[in-house]
Scaffold this motif. Structure first.
Motif, mmCIF file in Angstrom:
data_model
loop_
_atom_site.group_PDB
_atom_site.id
_atom_site.type_symbol
_atom_site.label_atom_id
_atom_site.label_comp_id
_atom_site.label_asym_id
_atom_site.label_seq_id
_atom_site.Cartn_x
_atom_site.Cartn_y
_atom_site.Cartn_z
ATOM 1 N N ALA A 104 0.524 -1.233 0.440
ATOM 2 C CA ALA A 104 0.354 0.065 0.059
ATOM 3 C C ALA A 104 0.778 1.632 -0.208
ATOM 4 N N GLU A 105 1.764 0.938 1.099
ATOM 5 C CA GLU A 105 3.095 2.378 0.773
ATOM 6 C C GLU A 105 3.617 2.763 -0.305
ATOM 7 N N ILE A 106 3.781 1.819 -1.241
ATOM 8 C CA ILE A 106 4.499 1.698 -2.721
ATOM 9 C C ILE A 106 3.772 2.161 -3.061
ATOM 10 N N ALA A 107 2.652 1.727 -3.769
ATOM 11 C CA ALA A 107 1.392 2.149 -3.985
ATOM 12 C C ALA A 107 0.958 3.517 -4.248
ATOM 13 N N LYS A 108 1.134 4.139 -2.392
ATOM 14 C CA LYS A 108 1.056 5.717 -2.516
ATOM 15 C C LYS A 108 2.254 6.595 -2.708
ATOM 16 N N LEU A 109 3.308 5.457 -3.095
ATOM 17 C CA LEU A 109 4.346 6.786 -3.522
ATOM 18 C C LEU A 109 4.872 6.494 -4.852
ATOM 19 N N VAL A 110 3.998 5.712 -5.679
ATOM 20 C CA VAL A 110 3.652 5.894 -6.881
ATOM 21 C C VAL A 110 2.804 6.788 -6.934
ATOM 22 N N ALA A 111 2.016 6.832 -6.874
ATOM 23 C CA ALA A 111 0.586 8.113 -6.584
ATOM 24 C C ALA A 111 0.980 9.403 -7.139
ATOM 25 N N ALA A 112 1.991 9.610 -5.748
ATOM 26 C CA ALA A 112 2.674 11.440 -6.082
ATOM 27 C C ALA A 112 3.390 11.119 -6.682
ATOM 28 N N ARG A 113 4.267 10.427 -7.608
ATOM 29 C CA ARG A 113 5.123 10.608 -8.264
ATOM 30 C C ARG A 113 4.644 10.427 -9.510
ATOM 31 N N GLU A 114 3.479 9.781 -9.874
ATOM 32 C CA GLU A 114 2.800 10.481 -11.674
ATOM 33 C C GLU A 114 2.524 11.781 -10.797
ATOM 34 N N ALA A 115 1.917 12.229 -10.689
ATOM 35 C CA ALA A 115 1.882 13.989 -10.431
ATOM 36 C C ALA A 115 2.050 14.494 -11.062
ATOM 37 N N ASP A 116 3.764 14.194 -11.453
ATOM 38 C CA ASP A 116 4.740 14.854 -12.322
ATOM 39 C C ASP A 116 5.198 14.215 -13.404
ATOM 40 N N GLY A 117 3.710 13.350 -14.079
ATOM 41 C CA GLY A 117 3.964 12.436 -14.631
ATOM 42 C C GLY A 117 4.231 10.643 -14.837
ATOM 43 N N PRO A 118 4.350 10.156 -15.698
ATOM 44 C CA PRO A 118 3.761 9.012 -15.833
ATOM 45 C C PRO A 118 4.934 7.713 -15.098
ATOM 46 N N TRP A 119 4.880 6.761 -14.373
ATOM 47 C CA TRP A 119 6.329 7.009 -14.035
ATOM 48 C C TRP A 119 6.300 4.917 -14.367
#
Length: 290
Positions: A104-119
């Motif tokens: 779940a924490e990894i999913a949140k990190l990915v979502a945060a990084r995708e605010a700046d574009g596709p991860w």
């Protein structure tokens, strides 16, 4: 010259379906045509999903299909020490580190990084590991482990790729985009893959290369869904000093909606087909080996 060695390696976490039948029959046919040996390996490292009754069903289905294999059968759960030795070798090279984020924490990190574009995603479509556990100090890691925190042991992919360059493998089958012959490996596309977890002392990537080496497997015949993972397997083979098999990735048996079969698909399950009157010869025709 030693005869070629093939293997069929199912997981006893469900009943076999037509896709398994195709792979098992293809390995059996290849071994017989080459005057080689066929091994059966039970990949049962997932203690929460693998059950003895599924392994019994695997034996029943393969025997019904007319497939013969050498004994004894290798069960991964009986060889955890072998994977631990391989993991220690990689750790001694400085290529293993613990990561403590939950899924779940990894999913949140990915979502945060995708605010700046596709991860970036790996070849299976999963996000590349986005965490910063590699930068934790040795003391911080030790404190977290001592606290009982769950963790995954990951491969430092960048460090591994600095050690090993020019990776290839010999593909005799139907790789992605029709790739055949000498294929360039791209393990970096997978990011820092998991090698083991606190509760599970190995992963598929680690155990498959160790098993193939210890069993002397020279011909790996398996589905196209594992074509890209071969890049990781070749990297681990070189890092661990293990021999390189020849690979043959075969087409997958798909359902009516062109999706990969799953063990929950009763319409293509071997037990259901057999109960409905199917014959081994009929199964061969269904999978295109008639």
């Amino acid at each position: 010259m030693a005869p070629p060695v093939f293997r069929f390696a199912p997981s006893p976490n469900g009943y076999l379906h037509l896709g398994h039948a195709y792979s098992a029959l293809l390995n059996f046919d290849c071994a017989r045509a080459a005057g080689g040996r066929l091994l059966l390996r039970i990949e049962d490292i997932d203690a929460t999903r693998c059950r003895p009754e599924f392994e019994t069903a695997i034996d029943e289905d393969l025997n019904w299909l007319g497939i013969a294999w050498e004994t004894p059968v290798r069960r991964q759960s009986e060889h955890l020490a072998d994977y631990g030795i391989a993991l220690e070798k990689l750790a001694a090279l400085g290529l293993v580190y613990p990561a403590f984020e939950s899924r779940a924490e990894i999913a949140k990190l990915v979502a945060a990084r995708e605010a700046d574009g596709p991860w970036p995603r790996d070849p299976d479509g999963a996000p590349i590991y986005p965490g910063a556990a590699k930068s934790l100090s040795a003391d911080a890691r030790a404190r977290l482990i001592a606290s009982g925190a769950p963790y995954a042991l990951r491969l430092d992919m960048a460090g591994a790729c600095r050690r090993v360059t020019g990776l290839t493998w010999n593909e005799l089958g139907e790789g992605a985009d029709g790739a055949c012959g000498v294929v360039q490996a791209r393990p970096e596309a997978w990011g820092d893959v998991i090698l083991a977890r606190k509760e599970t002392p190995t992963s598929y990537h680690l155990s498959v290369v160790v098993d193939d080496a210890l069993q002397g497997v020279s011909e790996v015949v398996r589905g196209q869904d594992l074509f890209h993972a071969t890049s990781v397997h070749r990297l681990l083979q070189v890092l661990l000093g293990l021999p390189e098999p020849v690979y043959r990735h075969h087409a997958l048996i798909l359902d009516g909606e062109r999706r990969k079969l799953s063990k929950s698909s009763r319409s293509t399950g071997l037990r259901e087909l057999r109960a409905g009157g199917a014959s081994p010869a009929g199964i061969r025709r269904l999978v295109g080996l008639g």
